[in-house]
Design a protein around this motif. Structure first.
Motif, PDB file in Angstrom:
ATOM      1  N   UNK A  63       2.064  -0.288  -2.063  1.00  0.00           N
ATOM      2  CA  UNK A  63       2.116   0.406  -3.353  1.00  0.00           C
ATOM      3  C   UNK A  63       2.801   1.762  -3.249  1.00  0.00           C
ATOM      4  N   UNK A  64       3.290   2.112  -2.068  1.00  0.00           N
ATOM      5  CA  UNK A  64       3.906   3.418  -1.868  1.00  0.00           C
ATOM      6  C   UNK A  64       5.276   3.485  -2.543  1.00  0.00           C
ATOM      7  N   UNK A  65       5.595   4.667  -3.066  1.00  0.00           N
ATOM      8  CA  UNK A  65       6.862   4.820  -3.780  1.00  0.00           C
ATOM      9  C   UNK A  65       7.294   6.276  -3.795  1.00  0.00           C
ATOM     10  N   UNK A  66       8.537   6.471  -4.193  1.00  0.00           N
ATOM     11  CA  UNK A  66       9.053   7.777  -4.578  1.00  0.00           C
ATOM     12  C   UNK A  66       9.513   7.637  -6.016  1.00  0.00           C
ATOM     13  N   UNK A  67       9.058   8.539  -6.876  1.00  0.00           N
ATOM     14  CA  UNK A  67       9.345   8.436  -8.303  1.00  0.00           C
ATOM     15  C   UNK A  67       9.985   9.718  -8.818  1.00  0.00           C
ATOM     16  N   UNK A  68      10.848   9.573  -9.805  1.00  0.00           N
ATOM     17  CA  UNK A  68      11.415  10.694 -10.537  1.00  0.00           C
ATOM     18  C   UNK A  68      10.866  10.624 -11.959  1.00  0.00           C
ATOM     19  N   UNK A  83       8.814  -0.117   1.803  1.00  0.00           N
ATOM     20  CA  UNK A  83       8.416  -1.438   2.288  1.00  0.00           C
ATOM     21  C   UNK A  83       7.168  -1.344   3.165  1.00  0.00           C
ATOM     22  N   UNK A  84       6.263  -2.339   3.081  1.00  0.00           N
ATOM     23  CA  UNK A  84       5.126  -2.390   3.999  1.00  0.00           C
ATOM     24  C   UNK A  84       5.640  -2.473   5.429  1.00  0.00           C
ATOM     25  N   UNK A  85       4.935  -1.887   6.383  1.00  0.00           N
ATOM     26  CA  UNK A  85       3.596  -1.314   6.259  1.00  0.00           C
ATOM     27  C   UNK A  85       3.585   0.179   6.000  1.00  0.00           C
ATOM     28  N   UNK A 102       5.213   9.766   5.917  1.00  0.00           N
ATOM     29  CA  UNK A 102       4.318   8.609   5.902  1.00  0.00           C
ATOM     30  C   UNK A 102       3.056   8.999   6.671  1.00  0.00           C
ATOM     31  N   UNK A 103       1.970   8.308   6.382  1.00  0.00           N
ATOM     32  CA  UNK A 103       0.658   8.729   6.884  1.00  0.00           C
ATOM     33  C   UNK A 103       0.527   8.567   8.404  1.00  0.00           C
TER      34      UNK A 103
END
Length: 253
Positions: A63-68, A83-85, A102-103
């Motif tokens: 569900x990770x993303x970069x949004x404007x 993309x996962x993971x 990223x985490x």
């Protein structure tokens, strides 16, 4: 939909305190100026407003993303998914590019700011939490009591500082925002933001934003996301999966 104005309300975090004989000093607090909708599917990890665009990094695997985003309406103008993971974390703008952490993947992604296309990836040790640009360097949090300083081009580490509040190391430093030589930071699992002197690591102010938490938002959806509004003393703040972004003025003691 535009900013929804509200009657400005100053919420004090604590009673005013001053030494005997000194004038009264106002306690830290938050003045709410308005709000816009926020996508409740956005697990907010990074937040930054630049040149009329509100950039948001979101997390969770798959569900990770970069949004404007449109900062006036909250509408998503553009989006790219990780993309996962990969588990997305903090973001910051550097010229024509955006860095995103990223985490636990040990990877920072550089995006083209105009197209949101990936430019390159670099690696780092440890976890990635928050990120902001302080002049000619980046400041990164990793969940510990330390802030790292990084080269904005190569992402190479150039130094560290230990953050202390009242002399005690402060851990769980999360999303960051660099403003006027200071670092504002969310604290994971607390409805507080702190203002840090990156030169010494000292916490200069603590502001309680608990009054902003929507009544139907669970405690697990923590406050996370602070973006300075350029040219003003205001900020946009939100939380993970929150239904609103608030425009606020933070008052320090």
């Amino acid at each position: 939909m535009r900013w929804l104005p509200v009657v400005p309300v100053l919420v004090l975090a604590a009673a005013c305190t001053s030494a005997p004989g000194e004038p009264e000093r106002p306690a830290p607090g938050v003045e709410v100026l308005g709000s816009i909708p926020h996508d409740t599917s956005a697990f907010t990890q990074g937040f930054e407003l630049a040149d009329g665009v509100l950039y948001e990094g979101t997390g969770l695997v798959g569900q990770s993303s970069l949004r404007a985003l449109d900062p006036a309406t909250g509408e998503v103008r553009d989006r790219v998914d990780l993309p996962p993971p990969l588990f997305g974390e903090g973001v910051t703008v550097v010229g024509d590019h955006i860095w995103q952490l990223t985490w636990r993947d040990g990877i920072a992604i550089q995006w083209d700011r105009r197209t949101l296309e990936e430019v390159k990836r670099v690696t780092y040790e440890g976890e990635g939490w928050g990120l902001c640009r302080d002049g000619g360097r980046l400041v990164m949090s990793d969940g510990t009591e330390e802030l790292r300083f990084l080269d904005p081009v190569t992402f190479a580490e150039t130094g560290r500082v230990t953050v202390r509040r009242n002399g005690i190391p402060l851990v769980r430093i999360n999303e960051l925002e660099c403003v006027d030589g200071r670092v504002w930071a969310n604290l994971w699992q607390l409805d507080e933001v702190v203002r840090i002197d990156p030169g010494t690591g000292d916490v200069l102010d603590t502001v309680d934003l608990g009054s902003l938490r929507p009544a139907d938002v669970p405690a697990s959806d923590v406050l996370n996301g602070i973006a300075a509004v350029p040219g003003t003393d205001e900020f946009l703040v939100t939380g993970k999966n929150w239904p609103k972004v608030f425009r606020v003025r933070l008052r320090t003691g």
